[in-house]
Design an enzyme around this catalytic site. Structure first.
Site, PDB file in Angstrom:
ATOM      1  N   LEU A  39      -0.106  -1.147  -5.376  1.00 52.92           N
ATOM      2  CA  LEU A  39      -0.252  -2.112  -4.300  1.00 52.92           C
ATOM      3  C   LEU A  39       1.091  -2.822  -4.239  1.00 52.92           C
ATOM      4  O   LEU A  39       1.541  -3.377  -5.238  1.00 52.92           O
ATOM      5  CB  LEU A  39      -1.392  -3.096  -4.615  1.00 52.92           C
ATOM      6  CG  LEU A  39      -1.813  -4.057  -3.509  1.00 52.92           C
ATOM      7  CD1 LEU A  39      -2.319  -3.293  -2.281  1.00 52.92           C
ATOM      8  CD2 LEU A  39      -2.892  -5.006  -4.005  1.00 52.92           C
ATOM      9  N   ASP A  40       1.764  -2.779  -3.087  1.00 52.99           N
ATOM     10  CA  ASP A  40       3.133  -3.281  -3.047  1.00 52.99           C
ATOM     11  C   ASP A  40       3.221  -4.760  -3.405  1.00 52.99           C
ATOM     12  O   ASP A  40       2.238  -5.489  -3.372  1.00 52.99           O
ATOM     13  CB  ASP A  40       3.811  -2.953  -1.713  1.00 52.99           C
ATOM     14  CG  ASP A  40       3.258  -3.735  -0.545  1.00 52.99           C
ATOM     15  OD1 ASP A  40       3.386  -4.978  -0.544  1.00 52.99           O
ATOM     16  OD2 ASP A  40       2.714  -3.114   0.384  1.00 52.99           O
ATOM     17  N   ARG A  41       4.410  -5.166  -3.755  1.00 53.44           N
ATOM     18  CA  ARG A  41       4.658  -6.512  -4.281  1.00 53.44           C
ATOM     19  C   ARG A  41       4.193  -7.614  -3.329  1.00 53.44           C
ATOM     20  O   ARG A  41       3.687  -8.649  -3.754  1.00 53.44           O
ATOM     21  CB  ARG A  41       6.166  -6.634  -4.549  1.00 53.44           C
ATOM     22  CG  ARG A  41       6.579  -7.886  -5.258  1.00 53.44           C
ATOM     23  CD  ARG A  41       8.062  -7.793  -5.610  1.00 53.44           C
ATOM     24  NE  ARG A  41       8.548  -9.107  -5.994  1.00 53.44           N
ATOM     25  CZ  ARG A  41       9.710  -9.605  -5.616  1.00 53.44           C
ATOM     26  NH1 ARG A  41      10.509  -8.911  -4.843  1.00 53.44           N
ATOM     27  NH2 ARG A  41      10.070 -10.798  -6.007  1.00 53.44           N
TER      28      ARG A  41
END
Length: 195
Positions: A39-41
């Site tokens: 899950l991207d930052r």
């Protein structure tokens, strides 16, 4: 072993970072578990960690078609035609997406994001619920951008049968064969954001 974590904004979905940015290690001290997918930052919400390699593959392998659901705040109000484009699949640089489940929703009750989403007074926003069977890099953000509605906030609420439910940012639960023993774990974030 299986852990459900509500990943806060700004946290990397890995346990180490050479640049010293916040990672899963700031919240999860259990050894031997790994994130099943990423899950991207800049995104928030459900991350599954497990020590079971078969389960990890089952969750992440594209052929298994696990549905992942997101609540997405976009800039502007998408037309019915734009929503239909997302449902049918849009063409991204790495090829067409699979059909998705997409619907407009009322603003959900969520924790405040830190830092807050930047609003522009003259541009309204809309929340969408988007469910995908894929997991390409930054896929939801690229999909909404492709219809002219950039993502402002993105929260993953479910992966397959697992739901975020009541977990607050940084909280996690460990699931085993004894559901009655579930307890929410809280760990204060080690990093202090400079204002």
């Amino acid at each position: 072993m299986l852990i459900l974590l509500n990943k806060p904004f700004g946290v990397l979905t890995q346990f180490t970072d050479a640049q010293g940015r916040p990672t899963l290690a700031d919240f999860i001290e259990t050894k031997g578990v790994y994130a099943a997918g990423r899950l991207d930052r800049e995104s928030e919400g459900l991350v599954i960690l497990t020590d079971d390699g078969k389960l990890q593959q089952q969750i992440t392998r594209p052929g298994k078609k696990s549905w992942k659901t997101y609540w997405v705040q976009v800039e502007g109000i998408p037309s019915d035609q734009s929503i239909e484009q997302l449902k049918q699949g849009v063409v991204l640089k790495d090829g067409p997406t699979l059909p998705a489940k997409v619907r407009k929703i009322a603003e959900p009750t969520l924790w405040p994001r830190n830092p807050p989403v930047r609003f522009r007074a003259r541009i309204p926003t809309q929340w969408l619920e988007i469910a995908l069977q894929e997991g390409r890099n930054r896929q939801v953000r690229r999909m909404t951008a492709s219809i002219g509605h950039p993502t402002l906030r993105l929260v993953r609420t479910s992966i397959g049968k697992w739901r975020l439910k009541h977990l607050q940012p940084g909280e996690w639960v460990m699931l085993d064969n004894q559901p009655a023993k579930l307890q929410v774990q809280r760990k204060k974030h080690k990093h202090v954001r400079k204002s």
